[in-house]
Design a protein around this motif. Structure first.
Motif, PDB file in Angstrom:
ATOM      1  N   UNK A   1      12.814  -7.285   2.348  1.00 46.00           N
ATOM      2  CA  UNK A   1      12.371  -7.141   1.003  1.00 46.00           C
ATOM      3  C   UNK A   1      10.825  -7.272   0.950  1.00 46.00           C
ATOM      4  N   UNK A   2      10.191  -8.119   1.642  1.00 47.74           N
ATOM      5  CA  UNK A   2       8.790  -8.280   1.736  1.00 47.74           C
ATOM      6  C   UNK A   2       8.231  -6.967   2.124  1.00 47.74           C
ATOM      7  N   UNK A   3       8.671  -6.606   3.156  1.00 54.36           N
ATOM      8  CA  UNK A   3       8.347  -5.309   3.893  1.00 54.36           C
ATOM      9  C   UNK A   3       8.307  -4.133   2.886  1.00 54.36           C
ATOM     10  N   UNK A   4       9.435  -4.181   2.196  1.00 59.89           N
ATOM     11  CA  UNK A   4       9.784  -3.114   1.131  1.00 59.89           C
ATOM     12  C   UNK A   4       8.616  -3.061   0.024  1.00 59.89           C
ATOM     13  N   UNK A   5       8.389  -4.324  -0.328  1.00 61.31           N
ATOM     14  CA  UNK A   5       7.382  -4.429  -1.526  1.00 61.31           C
ATOM     15  C   UNK A   5       6.044  -3.992  -0.981  1.00 61.31           C
ATOM     16  N   UNK A   6       5.808  -4.282   0.215  1.00 64.17           N
ATOM     17  CA  UNK A   6       4.380  -3.603   0.868  1.00 64.17           C
ATOM     18  C   UNK A   6       4.442  -2.110   0.851  1.00 64.17           C
ATOM     19  N   UNK A   7       5.699  -1.478   1.163  1.00 65.77           N
ATOM     20  CA  UNK A   7       5.705   0.046   1.197  1.00 65.77           C
ATOM     21  C   UNK A   7       5.697   0.504  -0.144  1.00 65.77           C
ATOM     22  N   UNK A   8       6.380  -0.063  -1.191  1.00 69.80           N
ATOM     23  CA  UNK A   8       6.412   0.709  -2.599  1.00 69.80           C
ATOM     24  C   UNK A   8       4.958   0.268  -3.414  1.00 69.80           C
ATOM     25  N   UNK A   9       4.327  -0.946  -2.790  1.00 72.63           N
ATOM     26  CA  UNK A   9       2.836  -1.362  -3.473  1.00 72.63           C
ATOM     27  C   UNK A   9       2.117  -0.280  -3.126  1.00 72.63           C
ATOM     28  N   UNK A  10       1.805   0.487  -1.948  1.00 76.11           N
ATOM     29  CA  UNK A  10       1.052   1.319  -1.836  1.00 76.11           C
ATOM     30  C   UNK A  10       1.346   2.781  -2.124  1.00 76.11           C
ATOM     31  N   UNK A  11       2.406   2.933  -2.793  1.00 76.10           N
ATOM     32  CA  UNK A  11       2.944   4.615  -2.953  1.00 76.10           C
ATOM     33  C   UNK A  11       1.773   5.294  -3.910  1.00 76.10           C
ATOM     34  N   UNK A  12       1.256   4.309  -4.737  1.00 75.78           N
ATOM     35  CA  UNK A  12      -0.012   4.830  -5.562  1.00 75.78           C
ATOM     36  C   UNK A  12      -1.233   5.598  -4.802  1.00 75.78           C
ATOM     37  N   UNK A  13      -1.300   4.961  -3.765  1.00 74.80           N
ATOM     38  CA  UNK A  13      -2.307   5.528  -2.616  1.00 74.80           C
ATOM     39  C   UNK A  13      -2.263   6.842  -2.083  1.00 74.80           C
ATOM     40  N   UNK A  14      -0.907   7.097  -2.348  1.00 70.57           N
ATOM     41  CA  UNK A  14      -0.371   8.619  -2.054  1.00 70.57           C
ATOM     42  C   UNK A  14      -0.317   9.543  -3.208  1.00 70.57           C
ATOM     43  N   UNK A  15      -0.993   8.872  -4.258  1.00 71.41           N
ATOM     44  CA  UNK A  15      -0.888   9.587  -5.613  1.00 71.41           C
ATOM     45  C   UNK A  15       0.314   9.561  -6.247  1.00 71.41           C
ATOM     46  N   UNK A  16       1.257   8.946  -5.818  1.00 72.87           N
ATOM     47  CA  UNK A  16       2.547   8.764  -6.408  1.00 72.87           C
ATOM     48  C   UNK A  16       2.647   8.248  -7.877  1.00 72.87           C
TER      49      UNK A  16
ATOM     50  N   UNK B   1       5.577  -6.077  16.392  1.00 73.87           N
ATOM     51  CA  UNK B   1       4.719  -6.168  15.351  1.00 73.87           C
ATOM     52  C   UNK B   1       4.368  -5.297  14.247  1.00 73.87           C
ATOM     53  N   UNK B   2       5.058  -4.061  14.192  1.00 73.41           N
ATOM     54  CA  UNK B   2       5.036  -2.901  13.295  1.00 73.41           C
ATOM     55  C   UNK B   2       5.742  -3.395  12.037  1.00 73.41           C
ATOM     56  N   UNK B   3       5.234  -3.215  10.889  1.00 72.58           N
ATOM     57  CA  UNK B   3       6.118  -3.676   9.581  1.00 72.58           C
ATOM     58  C   UNK B   3       5.834  -2.616   8.514  1.00 72.58           C
ATOM     59  N   UNK B   4       6.074  -3.061   7.221  1.00 71.67           N
ATOM     60  CA  UNK B   4       6.169  -2.320   6.101  1.00 71.67           C
ATOM     61  C   UNK B   4       4.547  -1.669   6.050  1.00 71.67           C
ATOM     62  N   UNK B   5       3.701  -2.299   6.133  1.00 71.12           N
ATOM     63  CA  UNK B   5       2.165  -1.915   6.090  1.00 71.12           C
ATOM     64  C   UNK B   5       1.816  -0.714   6.969  1.00 71.12           C
ATOM     65  N   UNK B   6       2.466  -0.757   8.112  1.00 69.03           N
ATOM     66  CA  UNK B   6       2.169   0.317   9.282  1.00 69.03           C
ATOM     67  C   UNK B   6       2.951   1.469   8.749  1.00 69.03           C
TER      68      UNK B   6
END
Length: 323
Positions: free
Chosen positions: A109-124, A73-78
């Motif tokens: 690729x969907x999971x990769x979009x999720x990961x990169x989407x939230x890079x800004x939430x780490x200040x990136x 069940x774990x994915x890009x968001x996790x």
């Protein structure tokens, strides 16, 4: 037609090697295809429209390596919530987060979009993943911009990094971010008993077809808790139609959820799910700041689609294996 960060790649407007700016902080989503993408202010964007130029300082890079195999069940968001929980909301300040390792190579690729989407939430400044066979396969299914040549960049073997992090996929449980920061994360087995009033599955972070498939798999043949408003928002019209053809929309409606036309909806407190005083929502969106979804005294929790769907059934935050 849809939320920009899902729509632009779908329309073939994002390619490896591109430098992309947009007046939304989650423009960094496009790094999933090997583009350098970053959000800028509206004034900066207007200046770029007029002059064709933008001032940027080349950011240092931080490398994130994920080894092993993800849990069920774990994915890009996790992955990204776990990472932000480890380094904090300023842990990658103005840096480029480079995601790599066998876990990233296998994730869709969907999971990769999720990961990169939230890079800004780490200040990136940006998040980026080197293009590979999965990238090429994805790009073969989207329209091509005539006359445009893609530039495939890979990091040099001797590339210098500001920092380097290695994470074992076996340590990444299903994650939940508690109010009021994406870094306030907990594994699902340490959430406790948190009742909720609303579940939102959608957004530029988790409104893609694979996210809807996960949610539908959990909701099929079941009914959401009568006290929980469950809102499904496909990220684009194309995704909506695909979900319709696959029977996912029927699953959602029969479960008691409502399905919206593609929209950012309640993610930024816009409409369709704006929270009232004291209400709690579990959402697959990317931010849970104070007042993000409505009243300042409401609370937003973040998760991936599996936890969101399971929680809609239970009426409290839980994982699918605990139903």
């Amino acid at each position: 037609m849809g939320i920009e960060h899902a729509l632009l790649p779908e329309q073939g407007l994002v390619s490896p090697g591109d430098l992309i700016i947009g007046a939304d902080s989650h423009t960094c989503t496009y790094g999933a295809l090997g583009a350098f993408a970053s959000g800028v202010g509206s004034t900066d964007l207007a200046y770029a429209f007029i002059t064709g130029r933008i001032w940027l300082r080349v950011p240092p890079s931080i490398k994130f390596v994920y080894k092993g195999k993800l849990k069920r069940w774990a994915g890009g968001k996790d992955i990204i919530l776990y990472t932000i929980g480890k380094i904090g909301v300023n842990g990658a300040h103005y840096a480029a987060m480079e995601f790599s390792g066998e876990v990233i190579e296998k994730i869709g690729i969907d999971g990769r979009f999720t990961i990169c989407n939230m890079a800004i939430e780490a200040g990136a400044k940006s998040g980026i993943i080197a293009p590979d066979r999965l990238t090429k396969r994805y790009l073969s299914g989207v329209p091509q911009k005539r006359g445009k040549k893609r530039k495939i960049y890979q990091s040099d073997k001797k590339a210098g990094y500001k920092k380097r992090f290695e994470f074992a996929a076996g340590d990444i449980d299903l994650q939940v971010a508690f109010p009021s920061l994406p870094s306030n994360t907990r594994p699902i087995n340490k959430v406790g008993r948190v009742s909720i009033d609303q579940v939102v599955i959608g957004s530029c972070t988790n409104g893609r077809i694979s996210d809807l498939r996960v949610a539908a798999k959990i909701l099929a043949g079941k009914k959401v808790k009568s006290t929980v408003r469950t809102i499904i928002i496909p990220a684009t019209q194309k995704i909506y139609l695909e979900a319709l053809k696959e029977g996912l929309i029927e699953v959602f409606l029969k479960s008691g959820a409502v399905v919206s036309t593609p929209s950012c909806g309640p993610c930024l407190g816009g409409h369709l799910g704006v929270l009232a005083q004291g209400e709690k929502a579990l959402s697959t969106t990317n931010r849970n700041f104070v007042g993000r979804m409505g009243d300042l005294r409401s609370k937003v929790f973040l998760s991936g689609p599996a936890v969101a769907a399971a929680s809609a059934l239970a009426g409290r935050i839980t994982g699918p294996d605990d139903l």
